[in-house]
Design a protein around this motif. Structure first.
Motif, PDB file in Angstrom:
ATOM      1  N   UNK A 168      25.163  61.934  53.502  1.00 35.14           N
ATOM      2  CA  UNK A 168      24.591  63.263  53.695  1.00 35.14           C
ATOM      3  C   UNK A 168      23.671  63.561  52.519  1.00 35.14           C
ATOM      4  N   UNK A 169      22.464  63.978  52.842  1.00 32.86           N
ATOM      5  CA  UNK A 169      21.461  64.262  51.813  1.00 32.86           C
ATOM      6  C   UNK A 169      21.087  65.741  51.895  1.00 32.86           C
ATOM      7  N   UNK A 170      21.184  66.433  50.758  1.00 32.30           N
ATOM      8  CA  UNK A 170      20.807  67.841  50.665  1.00 32.30           C
ATOM      9  C   UNK A 170      19.680  67.991  49.641  1.00 32.30           C
ATOM     10  N   UNK A 171      18.554  68.554  50.098  1.00 30.34           N
ATOM     11  CA  UNK A 171      17.421  68.765  49.202  1.00 30.34           C
ATOM     12  C   UNK A 171      17.591  70.061  48.415  1.00 30.34           C
ATOM     13  N   UNK A 172      16.801  70.189  47.332  1.00 28.25           N
ATOM     14  CA  UNK A 172      16.953  71.378  46.489  1.00 28.25           C
ATOM     15  C   UNK A 172      16.562  72.634  47.262  1.00 28.25           C
ATOM     16  N   UNK A 173      17.021  73.780  46.733  1.00 28.48           N
ATOM     17  CA  UNK A 173      16.884  75.045  47.457  1.00 28.48           C
ATOM     18  C   UNK A 173      15.432  75.432  47.718  1.00 28.48           C
ATOM     19  N   UNK A 174      14.521  74.970  46.870  1.00 25.39           N
ATOM     20  CA  UNK A 174      13.106  75.313  47.058  1.00 25.39           C
ATOM     21  C   UNK A 174      12.485  74.568  48.238  1.00 25.39           C
ATOM     22  N   UNK A 175      13.131  73.504  48.707  1.00 23.23           N
ATOM     23  CA  UNK A 175      12.636  72.714  49.839  1.00 23.23           C
ATOM     24  C   UNK A 175      13.803  72.456  50.799  1.00 23.23           C
ATOM     25  N   UNK A 176      14.272  73.474  51.494  1.00 30.52           N
ATOM     26  CA  UNK A 176      15.469  73.314  52.326  1.00 30.52           C
ATOM     27  C   UNK A 176      15.283  72.261  53.419  1.00 30.52           C
ATOM     28  N   UNK A 177      16.144  71.283  53.382  1.00 29.24           N
ATOM     29  CA  UNK A 177      16.156  70.211  54.380  1.00 29.24           C
ATOM     30  C   UNK A 177      17.450  69.435  54.193  1.00 29.24           C
ATOM     31  N   UNK A 178      17.842  68.729  55.225  1.00 28.05           N
ATOM     32  CA  UNK A 178      19.059  67.938  55.150  1.00 28.05           C
ATOM     33  C   UNK A 178      18.901  66.686  55.986  1.00 28.05           C
ATOM     34  N   UNK A 179      19.669  65.667  55.641  1.00 27.42           N
ATOM     35  CA  UNK A 179      19.650  64.420  56.406  1.00 27.42           C
ATOM     36  C   UNK A 179      21.068  63.883  56.499  1.00 27.42           C
ATOM     37  N   UNK A 180      21.428  63.410  57.673  1.00 28.05           N
ATOM     38  CA  UNK A 180      22.713  62.740  57.884  1.00 28.05           C
ATOM     39  C   UNK A 180      22.432  61.347  58.428  1.00 28.05           C
ATOM     40  N   UNK A 181      23.112  60.363  57.863  1.00 30.26           N
ATOM     41  CA  UNK A 181      22.877  58.970  58.221  1.00 30.26           C
ATOM     42  C   UNK A 181      24.221  58.266  58.400  1.00 30.26           C
ATOM     43  N   UNK A 182      24.338  57.493  59.473  1.00 31.08           N
ATOM     44  CA  UNK A 182      25.509  56.644  59.674  1.00 31.08           C
ATOM     45  C   UNK A 182      25.038  55.204  59.836  1.00 31.08           C
ATOM     46  N   UNK A 183      25.518  54.326  58.956  1.00 29.54           N
ATOM     47  CA  UNK A 183      25.216  52.895  59.051  1.00 29.54           C
ATOM     48  C   UNK A 183      26.486  52.190  59.513  1.00 29.54           C
ATOM     49  N   UNK A 184      26.409  51.579  60.675  1.00 30.99           N
ATOM     50  CA  UNK A 184      27.564  50.923  61.289  1.00 30.99           C
ATOM     51  C   UNK A 184      27.349  49.421  61.303  1.00 30.99           C
ATOM     52  N   UNK A 185      28.356  48.665  60.903  1.00 29.89           N
ATOM     53  CA  UNK A 185      28.327  47.205  61.016  1.00 29.89           C
ATOM     54  C   UNK A 185      29.611  46.771  61.721  1.00 29.89           C
ATOM     55  N   UNK A 186      29.467  46.138  62.860  1.00 36.68           N
ATOM     56  CA  UNK A 186      30.609  45.694  63.663  1.00 36.68           C
ATOM     57  C   UNK A 186      30.435  44.233  64.041  1.00 36.68           C
ATOM     58  N   UNK A 187      31.534  43.491  64.018  1.00 30.19           N
ATOM     59  CA  UNK A 187      31.477  42.069  64.379  1.00 30.19           C
ATOM     60  C   UNK A 187      32.417  41.785  65.539  1.00 30.19           C
ATOM     61  N   UNK A 188      31.985  40.867  66.376  1.00 29.46           N
ATOM     62  CA  UNK A 188      32.818  40.353  67.457  1.00 29.46           C
ATOM     63  C   UNK A 188      32.322  38.961  67.796  1.00 29.46           C
ATOM     64  N   UNK A 189      33.234  38.019  67.875  1.00 30.01           N
ATOM     65  CA  UNK A 189      32.863  36.638  68.149  1.00 30.01           C
ATOM     66  C   UNK A 189      31.787  36.206  67.148  1.00 30.01           C
ATOM     67  N   UNK A 190      30.622  35.774  67.613  1.00 28.71           N
ATOM     68  CA  UNK A 190      29.576  35.235  66.746  1.00 28.71           C
ATOM     69  C   UNK A 190      28.471  36.237  66.424  1.00 28.71           C
ATOM     70  N   UNK A 191      28.709  37.531  66.664  1.00 27.54           N
ATOM     71  CA  UNK A 191      27.655  38.544  66.514  1.00 27.54           C
ATOM     72  C   UNK A 191      28.072  39.630  65.532  1.00 27.54           C
ATOM     73  N   UNK A 192      27.112  40.076  64.733  1.00 26.98           N
ATOM     74  CA  UNK A 192      27.257  41.289  63.926  1.00 26.98           C
ATOM     75  C   UNK A 192      26.213  42.285  64.419  1.00 26.98           C
ATOM     76  N   UNK A 193      26.680  43.457  64.808  1.00 29.80           N
ATOM     77  CA  UNK A 193      25.800  44.542  65.235  1.00 29.80           C
ATOM     78  C   UNK A 193      25.659  45.524  64.081  1.00 29.80           C
ATOM     79  N   UNK A 194      24.414  45.800  63.685  1.00 32.31           N
ATOM     80  CA  UNK A 194      24.142  46.762  62.618  1.00 32.31           C
ATOM     81  C   UNK A 194      23.288  47.881  63.206  1.00 32.31           C
TER      82      UNK A 194
END
Length: 231
Positions: A168-194
């Motif tokens: 979660x990213x919160x910018x300073x009060x003079x520039x109100x904005x926010x960002x939410x990020x989810x990075x997922x890494x999952x493996x099954x058999x011979x594959x990794x999904x990112x």
């Protein structure tokens, strides 16, 4: 219907996703079956699967890079080993914010290589600092000052195992904005999904600026893996 959190337009609906989320398939691999590049290419979501305002960007990341797991100024993670790579970046840009979904399927020769790659990515995630503060930047990469928090947790989605790093990213009060990020890494058999799902909202701040974020990213990941291996 699976619904993605609103940026500026009317609610962005994941239109075709619902058609796949609960479906089964006669040719879906069992947990010990090698997963092919074509299977992963067909499973990654396309713009029409997510919603009418989503598009494939004209430019994508370098072919030997994934996404930044820790955020801040950390570089994108390099691809572990030598898999075949299938990618499908998507974005939805509005006047009050942007959503993006970056999808990478790393298809290895065997399950051991995939497990090793997942462990390598988890090592990066475990080293992420829980909180960082970044000063304002000028020049080409102009950006206001912000504070970003990160946490990593184990994740299980059907027969896929791995982790998720949520930021979660919160910018300073003079520039109100926010960002939410989810990075997922999952493996099954011979594959990794990112997968990385990110939502950037302008003009709002606070941890509740993107209330649907915590339900949106699991829906997108779950839809993809259910197209490969229905639970």
């Amino acid at each position: 219907m699976v619904v993605i959190g609103r940026v500026v337009r009317a609610t962005v609906a994941v239109c075709a996703v619902v058609a796949f989320a609960g479906c089964s398939s006669d040719d879906s691999p069992d947990p010990d079956t090698t997963i092919t590049v074509d299977t992963m290419r067909n499973a990654l979501l396309k713009p029409a699967d997510v919603g009418p305002t989503w598009k494939s960007p004209t430019e994508s990341a370098a072919p030997n890079q994934l996404v930044s797991i820790c955020g801040g100024d950390t570089a994108p993670a390099s691809i572990p080993g030598s898999p075949q790579l299938v990618s499908a970046p998507l974005s939805d840009e509005g006047t009050e914010g942007v959503q993006s979904l970056t999808q990478h399927a790393l298809v290895y020769e065997d399950a051991v290589s995939a497990a090793t790659a997942l462990a390598s990515l988890r090592t990066i995630a475990d080293a992420c600092p829980p909180s960082i503060s970044q000063p304002a930047k000028s020049g080409e990469r102009e950006e206001p000052a912000y504070k970003e928090t990160a946490s990593t947790s184990p994740l299980e989605e059907g027969s896929w195992l791995g982790f998720v790093t949520v930021r979660n990213k919160q910018y300073d009060a003079a520039h109100p904005a926010t960002a939410d990020v989810a990075v997922v890494a999952l493996a099954r058999s011979n594959v990794v999904l990112v997968d990385q799902y990110a939502i950037y909202r302008l003009g709002k701040s606070g941890a509740s600026a993107n209330p649907q974020f915590s339900s949106d990213w699991p829906k997108l990941v779950g839809t993809t893996v259910n197209r490969i291996s229905p639970s």
